[in-house]
Design a protein around this motif. Structure first.
Motif: not given
Length: 816
Positions: A598-624
């Motif tokens: 009688d609306n005294r308990v609420r239960l929500n569930l979710s399950a997911y899976q994703y594939d990410y292409t070309n995630l943009q990432q900034l890095e402080l790097v350089g040649p040796p």
């Protein structure tokens, strides 16, 4: 007794949002009845129409005004500890990064957009500098997880956060609250609404907040880490003669306070203790002035609803930070980001809520102009620390190079071609006379120092200027058709076209006299390579959405969905390079939304899976052997996880809430820069997101002192998480692994998980219009780290930012 029970229940089931224009009076009555019988029913607008959250086939966590007040939530940054799948550990108010299900954007520049879209009353405010807004006079907040590109549009590939403010009313009312607390906390809030004319209602909300510092400073009585901000918002609502409604909204906010605290972990530069007294030789400072205007027009057309939303927003900010976290002169490193942004947007929507078919057709246009100045400041003495790190040595065991050696090394690797040739020629000449390379380098460096004493002992500042213009247009459709009385099919899609123009420039600002080679004055650029470029590119994408949901009973719904997200490509802010590709994500999800007993308990569930292409990432790097610079790379990643939200009305006076999120992510493809042939992070988790999150909330109501008490107790757990993509990899860590409190002794040097306990006891008088509350945040005084790394890793000074200690206060409220 029956009447008393109704009073208690009404407090637990407090209505949390005003009815939307499209709601019918009968729906309001039904919701009120349901709330009186159990848990509150939250209406959300995740699908651009007002719906019961339990009937929306999207993973949503929503916070009503009642939730916000009871837990003392101040801004978006507070939501991460109690929302499964959302990470918001930010140390600054003006340079935030929100992470949903492992996806965020770590670029502090303006060349990229954020992956998590933030909206206020339907208006996009996604820039990092202004996305962390206070909950001044806010009605509710919705956190939508997973790609929301179809309905919310650009840059919501990871999800969206929607802040909905309170609506004006003809019923005059107001509220005043004052807070006093530890560390000199002072806060005042006022909100009120009333009818201004027969058909115009107005509302206003004002917030003023101040707090002193909380961190001890070595050899000082001062404390570091103060707060100083204020904000205001207001709205006017009217009904026109043709039956249409018009809502005009405005908001403004201001921040002027100390910047992010930082503590070096290098025990050669400082204590290496994130929780000891901090040291600094540069005082960080952040400021922001932000504001916006919007006009929303709605009119019914033959059973359809037309909406027009026109908005203008702008902000300017400065964020000056102590980057090395120490007072060690040879590691001095400070940075400053200065931004000025303006945006204009227009959205048109046409929708219809039929019995069997509900749909929304829309189009929007967005234009942004933004400028950024990036400044890096250090001493010429810092060249020595930079040289030691570039050699792969440990600054704790290798003595700093003589000053001249570092200066000569700087010219050999970072000077102009003429300067490098002059230095190399002079070193060669001295070696011909019998000196070793090290002796010759030191001799040349000393000559440079002697010829430039005032410049060598002063500060060295470099600057990079950027300007960007973005124009985005899109058209979208989303419709839900009832295949049967219980089975609904939702199909949607958006086509987006983004065009960006980007300008970058860095000119030499530091000139040295060259005492040999007849070269004269030559520039020296260490942090930013002198260059300028005008770039432009465009990206487009169609992102579909498909959902199938089945309403087994009025209390139980299951759904399966597939959605794609898109974030336009962008540019490397601090150096000319080819534009990075657009990000795309494909997300599959199944979920259950249910209410029981009688609306005294609420239960929500979710399950997911994703594939990410070309995630943009900034890095402080350089040649040796070279100086690290900021570069953007595209990588691929995947993730899968589960989320659970449980609310139980144990008794009429006791409510328990439990949330849990579990996530596994990993990089699946790693793009190498031209100078790299190793260092792939394939198989490693995406930085910044914990694998486990959990929270437990207790709400208990009881009568006393001629009033009603509410005791709220919240425990939140954030699991281990990795960081480190923002700084260069150090050949040798300048501290012993396992010795730093708050870090794990593992290969990734990950941040250790932590748990926080917040509690709040409030009392509302039955006979008078005032209330009192006492609160304690971080009641157990847990010591934990918010973030690590930083760009000063280039000089061997990784930093850590400690979390807030125990804080407490008392609040007085008055309603009228």
């Amino acid at each position: 007794m029956q009447q008393q029970g109704k009073v208690r229940m009404s407090r637990i089931g407090l209505a949390v949002c005003l009815a939307m224009a499209s709601q019918t009076a009968q729906a309001q009555q039904n919701n009120t009845k349901a709330e009186a019988e159990g848990l509150e029913i939250i209406q959300v607008t995740a699908q651009k129409r007002s719906e019961n959250m339990q009937q929306v086939p999207i993973a949503i966590t929503a916070f009503s005004r009642d939730n916000i007040d009871k837990m003392g939530l101040v801004n978006v940054n507070d939501l991460g500890r109690i929302t499964p799948g959302l990470e918001t550990n930010n140390a600054t108010a003006t340079q935030t990064s929100f992470n949903i299900r492992g996806i965020s954007t770590n670029d502090f520049g303006i060349g990229l957009d954020a992956a998590v879209a933030v909206y206020i009353d339907g208006v996009y405010v996604g820039r990092r500098g202004t996305s962390n807004m206070n909950f001044t006079d806010v009605e509710r907040v919705e956190v939508l997880k997973g790609p929301q590109g179809t309905l919310f549009g650009r840059n919501s590939a990871a999800g969206a956060i929607h802040i909905i403010t309170k609506a004006a009313s003809a019923d005059a009312e107001g509220q005043f609250r004052a807070t006093l607390g530890s560390h000199g906390k002072q806060k005042m809030e006022f909100s009120g609404t009333a009818a201004l004319t027969d058909n115009v209602n107005g509302r206003i909300g004002i917030n003023r907040n101040k707090r002193d510092g909380y961190l001890d400073v070595k050899d000082s009585k001062d404390k570091y880490g103060n707060q100083n901000d204020w904000s205001a918002r207001g709205s006017l609502e009217t009904t026109l003669k043709n039956g249409a409604s018009l809502v005009a909204r405005a908001d403004v906010s201001n921040i002027d306070q100390q910047g992010r605290p930082a503590v070096t972990l290098n025990t050669a530069y400082g204590s290496g203790d994130p929780f000891g007294p901090i040291e600094y030789d540069f005082e960080g400072h952040e400021t922001r002035e932000a504001g916006g205007l919007s006009v929303e027009y709605q009119q019914d057309w033959s059973g359809m609803q037309f909406t027009s939303l026109t908005a203008y927003r702008q902000f300017d900010r400065g964020n000056a930070m102590e980057d090395d976290g120490s007072a060690f002169a040879r590691a001095f490193f400070a940075s400053n980001l200065i931004e000025d942004q303006k945006q204009l947007s227009q959205e048109f929507r046409l929708s219809q809520n039929g019995d069997d078919f509900k749909w929304t057709l829309g189009a929007n246009w967005f234009r942004e102009n933004i400028e950024q100045i990036t400044q890096a400041t250090f001493n010429t003495l810092t060249f020595d620390a930079l040289a030691v790190v570039q050699m792969g040595a440990d600054p704790r065991s290798v003595p700093m190079l003589p000053l001249g050696t570092g200066v000569a090394g700087a010219y050999m690797t970072m000077g102009t071609a003429a300067a490098r040739q002059a230095v190399a020629a002079e070193i060669g000449r001295l070696m011909m006379q019998g000196m070793s390379f090290a002796q010759a380098q030191a001799s040349v460096g000393n000559a440079l120092v002697n010829a430039n004493l005032t410049k060598v002992m002063g500060q060295h500042m470099e600057q990079f200027d950027n300007e960007g213009t973005t124009t985005s247009t899109a058209i979208y459709f989303d419709g839900t058709y009832a295949l049967t009385d219980k089975l609904d099919l939702t199909l949607g899609g958006r086509y987006t076209f983004d065009k960006k123009d980007f300008y970058l420039s860095s000119v030499p600002r530091n000139f040295f006299n060259m005492p040999f080679g007849n070269v004269g004055q030559v520039p020296l650029a260490v942090a930013f390579i002198p260059q300028s470029a005008d770039q432009n590119a465009d990206w487009s994408k169609f992102t579909p959405r498909a959902v199938l949901d089945y309403q087994w009973t009025p209390e139980l719904m299951t759904y399966i969905s597939y959605a794609e997200g898109f974030k336009a490509g962008g540019f490397n802010t601090l150096g000319e390079a080819a534009p990075v590709k657009e990000e795309t994500v494909k997300n599959t999800e199944i979920g259950v939304k249910s209410t029981w007993l009688d609306n005294r308990v609420r239960l929500n569930l979710s399950a997911y899976q994703y594939d990410y292409t070309n995630l943009q990432q900034l890095e402080l790097v350089g040649p040796p052997g070279g100086v690290p610079t900021y570069n953007l790379r595209n990588v691929d990643a995947e993730g899968k996880g589960v989320e659970l939200e449980l609310i139980a009305l144990v008794t009429d006076d006791l409510r328990l809430t439990a949330n849990y999120g579990h996530l596994n992510t990993e990089y699946t493809q790693w793009q190498y820069f031209s100078w790299e042939n190793s260092g792939s992070k394939v198989g490693q988790p995406i930085s910044g997101m914990p694998e486990d999150q959990a929270s437990l909330l207790l709400d208990y109501y009881f009568a006393g002192l001629n009033g009603q008490f509410n005791w709220n107790l919240t425990y939140s757990y954030t699991g281990d998480r990795t960081e480190g993509v923002d700084g260069p990899k150090l050949a040798v860590l300048p501290f012993e692994q396992g010795s730093v409190k708050g870090l794990n002794n593992d290969a990734l040097n990950s941040i250790k998980g932590f748990g926080l306990v917040n509690t709040r006891l409030s009392w509302q008088s039955d006979n008078h219009p005032f209330s009192l509350a006492f609160f304690i945040n971080n009641a157990l005084d847990e010591q934990y780290i918010i973030q690590t790394g930083g760009q000063a890793m280039a000089v061997g000074s990784p930093i850590a930012t400690p979390g807030l200690p125990r804080m407490y206060g008392i609040e007085f409220g008055l309603t009228f």
